[in-house]
Design a protein around this motif. Structure first.
Motif, PDB file in Angstrom:
ATOM      1  N   GLU A 504      62.023  59.195  68.559  1.00 35.47           N
ATOM      2  CA  GLU A 504      62.898  58.103  68.990  1.00 35.47           C
ATOM      3  C   GLU A 504      62.176  56.760  68.981  1.00 35.47           C
ATOM      4  N   PHE A 505      60.881  56.796  69.237  1.00 33.24           N
ATOM      5  CA  PHE A 505      60.106  55.566  69.370  1.00 33.24           C
ATOM      6  C   PHE A 505      59.511  55.114  68.031  1.00 33.24           C
ATOM      7  N   GLU A 510      57.347  51.228  63.857  1.00 33.26           N
ATOM      8  CA  GLU A 510      57.327  50.844  62.449  1.00 33.26           C
ATOM      9  C   GLU A 510      57.844  49.418  62.261  1.00 33.26           C
ATOM     10  N   CYS A 511      58.859  49.053  63.038  1.00 33.30           N
ATOM     11  CA  CYS A 511      59.408  47.697  62.969  1.00 33.30           C
ATOM     12  C   CYS A 511      58.361  46.665  63.366  1.00 33.30           C
ATOM     13  N   LYS A 519      56.856  40.753  57.334  1.00 37.87           N
ATOM     14  CA  LYS A 519      58.199  41.078  56.875  1.00 37.87           C
ATOM     15  C   LYS A 519      59.216  40.808  57.990  1.00 37.87           C
ATOM     16  N   ARG A 520      60.496  40.910  57.644  1.00 38.72           N
ATOM     17  CA  ARG A 520      61.567  40.773  58.638  1.00 38.72           C
ATOM     18  C   ARG A 520      62.386  42.065  58.654  1.00 38.72           C
ATOM     19  N   PRO A 521      61.903  43.075  59.358  1.00 39.43           N
ATOM     20  CA  PRO A 521      62.574  44.378  59.348  1.00 39.43           C
ATOM     21  C   PRO A 521      63.850  44.364  60.192  1.00 39.43           C
ATOM     22  N   VAL A 557      48.415  51.771  65.395  1.00 38.89           N
ATOM     23  CA  VAL A 557      48.391  52.201  66.796  1.00 38.89           C
ATOM     24  C   VAL A 557      46.950  52.461  67.193  1.00 38.89           C
ATOM     25  N   ILE A 558      46.506  51.826  68.279  1.00 35.01           N
ATOM     26  CA  ILE A 558      45.120  51.997  68.716  1.00 35.01           C
ATOM     27  C   ILE A 558      45.019  52.689  70.067  1.00 35.01           C
ATOM     28  N   GLY A 559      46.144  52.933  70.712  1.00 31.86           N
ATOM     29  CA  GLY A 559      46.111  53.603  72.009  1.00 31.86           C
ATOM     30  C   GLY A 559      47.479  54.128  72.357  1.00 31.86           C
TER      31      GLY A 559
END
Length: 608
Positions: A504-505, A510-511, A519-521, A557-559
């Motif tokens: 779900e997250f 990704e956005c 970019k403009r997702p 993602v670092i954490g």
């Protein structure tokens, strides 16, 4: 004097400046001058390596000299003079003539008679005066008019007592009188006029032949006239001659000469083993002048995004502290700026440099308290934008990468690695080996087996390292710190599992990653940003942050404390963006932070 006339000069082919469009710098100062409120004339220069890389001026030198000012025009530099006063004091300190914790009254009899702030207050020290911490009130309007005061008049003034706003040594307050005291300390210890000491110790050795404390030394056509705005006209201000207050702002100089002065400070970094060179002050002393020795209380407001915005209290720039005769400002994008502002009857001035590159700007205006710091700051940032200097480089100790290999063995399941001598015994006193092995098993249960070699290596210091390894359902983050001993050993080790975001997250993550790529997702419809922020505003903010740091790779993602609470980082040449994201039901909260990040280019790579 409303006529705007200008000229520029440039040295082309300077290393690192080929990408700079200096017409943008000229336009910044031209707009400042054209508004009519700044000053009859302005002069400026982008400086580097002890020379003016590009400079110019607009307006008029003065009624007696109708030419256009430029980098060779002599202006009163006002409080930029304090760096010369501080340098004189520190040169005496280096010679062993005084200590910074000496009471100023120990060297100047008239100052020994000053009353204490309270019965239990200490006397004012040399360090207190250097760092604007003497407990004296801000006194710009009064002190700027006192330059010609005689020693007798100063003694009479002080004999009546002084007022305190704080106990000496407890907080910052910009007070010129403390620098008057420093000038008196210099005269007392050398037995010579303060202005002559500065000339002999710095101006002559550095070849700053256009710099002086006495306006009568300057040829009329080179000397800018100072002005004060009265209604719709500019009124000339009379020059003052050297006196007891010259230590606070009495220097007259040019952009060209201050390019040499600025280079002396900028060239003190980094610390190194090579010979000192010909500067009158040791590199270590020049570096000490550019450290924050006294913090300045910030003011916190809310910006347009509803986020806190902290700025230095009474000054028009970001978070800073006072060094020795210099302000040191921390900028989250560029790192440290070192600078000083100047204002005097008839003049305004500013010098500022970027500590990591040594690129600076010097600017003058011939009007009372002319806010020339505004175009100067804008011009320097314009140049840095074009030069795009990288974050500072950290070169790791060779043992760091040897230790990393041992840690990788341990995380891979080789329990015998805990006995390797690269680990300090204190590491397992803080957390027993058995407990560490259990924690590693739990990490593997969260993200599965490791699937690849180390990646994304970075460091904050030569004895520190962060690295990542991919796993089946996420990644493992490793961070270690080594001891100061020889050989260095691992004294602290943190190994964390970073699970992949939940299904779900994942679209939200990704956005954000795509926005940080410029970019403009499309924002996922099943969740919405917390608060009143719209998805479009959030994406715009992420793209603006991305533009500030000049990314060198994709965000990652670092954490993660859970699959629905993650931290994303995007590292660039000019800093890093860190985004903390947490999902609760159909709402997601994003907190964005911009920071200056050192990058480890790993010049000493593994050979095994």
């Amino acid at each position: 004097m409303s006529e705007a006339r200008g000229h520029t000069l440039a040295h082309h082919g300077s290393v690192g400046f080929d990408a700079v469009d200096f017409t943008a710098v000229d336009e910044i100062f031209a707009r400042f001058h054209a508004d009519g409120a700044g000053a009859p004339g302005v002069a400026y220069g982008i400086v580097h390596g002890g020379r003016v890389v590009h400079g110019g001026g607009y307006g008029l030198v003065g009624s007696e000299s109708p030419g256009t000012p430029g980098p060779a025009t002599v202006f009163r530099i006002a409080s930029l003079s304090k760096s010369f006063t501080a340098a004189a004091i520190l040169s005496l300190r280096d010679e062993g003539v005084l200590r910074l914790d000496d009471p100023v009254g120990e060297h100047v009899p008239m100052l020994a008679r000053l009353p204490r702030a309270t019965r239990d207050s200490p006397p004012i020290t040399v360090a207190d005066c250097l760092t604007m911490s003497a407990g004296l009130p801000t006194d710009d309007a009064w002190a700027d008019r006192q330059e010609e005061l005689t020693e007798e008049a100063l003694g009479a003034l002080l004999s009546a007592g002084i007022g305190y706003t704080a106990t000496p040594g407890t907080r910052f307050e910009y007070a010129n009188l403390g620098y008057v005291f420093l000038g008196q300390v210099v005269e007392s210890l050398t037995g010579r006029p303060f202005t002559q000491v500065v000339s002999d110790r710095f101006l002559q050795p550095l070849g700053m032949s256009s710099t002086t404390y006495d306006y009568r030394d300057v040829a009329g056509e080179r000397l800018a006239t100072g002005y004060h705005r009265v209604g719709d006209r500019w009124e000339p201000q009379a020059f003052t001659a050297p006196g007891m207050f010259s230590a606070i702002g009495g220097v007259l100089s040019t952009v060209e000469d201050l390019a040499v002065w600025v280079h002396g400070f900028a060239s003190a970094f980094p610390a190194r083993d090579e010979p000192e060179g010909g500067h009158p002050l040791a590199r270590a002393t020049r570096r000490s002048m550019q450290q924050q020795h006294r913090a300045i209380t910030p003011l916190v407001s809310m910006n347009g995004h509803g986020l806190p915005d902290a700025r230095t209290g009474e000054f028009p720039w970001g978070l800073s502290g006072y060094g020795y005769g210099l302000f040191v400002e921390y900028d989250p994008r560029w790192g440290e700026f070192v600078h000083h502002i100047g204002g005097y009857p008839g003049f305004g001035s500013h010098m500022r440099w970027h500590r990591e590159t040594g690129i600076g700007v010097v600017a003058f205006g011939n009007a009372r308290y002319c806010p020339v710091y505004e175009p100067a700051d804008a011009a320097l940032r314009q140049v840095l934008d074009a030069v795009a200097p990288p974050s500072r480089t950290v070169v790791s100790w060779p043992v760091v990468h040897e230790a990393r290999q041992v840690v990788d063995r341990l995380v891979d399941g080789d329990e015998s690695a805990v006995r390797d001598p690269v680990f300090s015994p204190t590491l397992f006193q803080d957390e027993p080996a058995a407990a560490r092995l259990t924690a590693l098993d739990e990490a593997h249960q969260q993200v599965g087996a490791l699937t690849g070699p180390a990646e994304r290596l970075s460091a904050a210091t030569p004895g520190h390292l962060v690295w990542w390894r991919p796993a089946e359902h996420g990644r493992i983050r490793h961070e270690m710190w080594l001891t100061p001993t020889v050989p260095a050993k691992v004294q602290r080790l943190q190994v964390d599992a970073v699970p992949d975001p939940s299904p779900e997250f994942a679209p939200v993550v990704e956005c954000v990653v795509e926005a940080l790529a410029g970019k403009r997702p499309d924002w996922p419809e099943h969740v919405a940003p917390a608060g009143d922020t719209t998805p479009e505003q959030l994406v715009d903010e992420l793209i603006r942050a991305r533009d500030l740091i000049a990314p060198v790779g994709p965000a990652a993602v670092i954490g993660a404390t859970s699959p629905d609470d993650v931290v994303i980082e995007c590292v660039g040449r000019q800093g890093a963006v860190e985004v903390r994201m947490a999902r609760t039901g159909d709402r997601v909260r994003l907190d964005l932070a911009l920071r200056r990040t050192p990058e480890d280019y790993l010049l000493r790579r593994d050979q095994r």
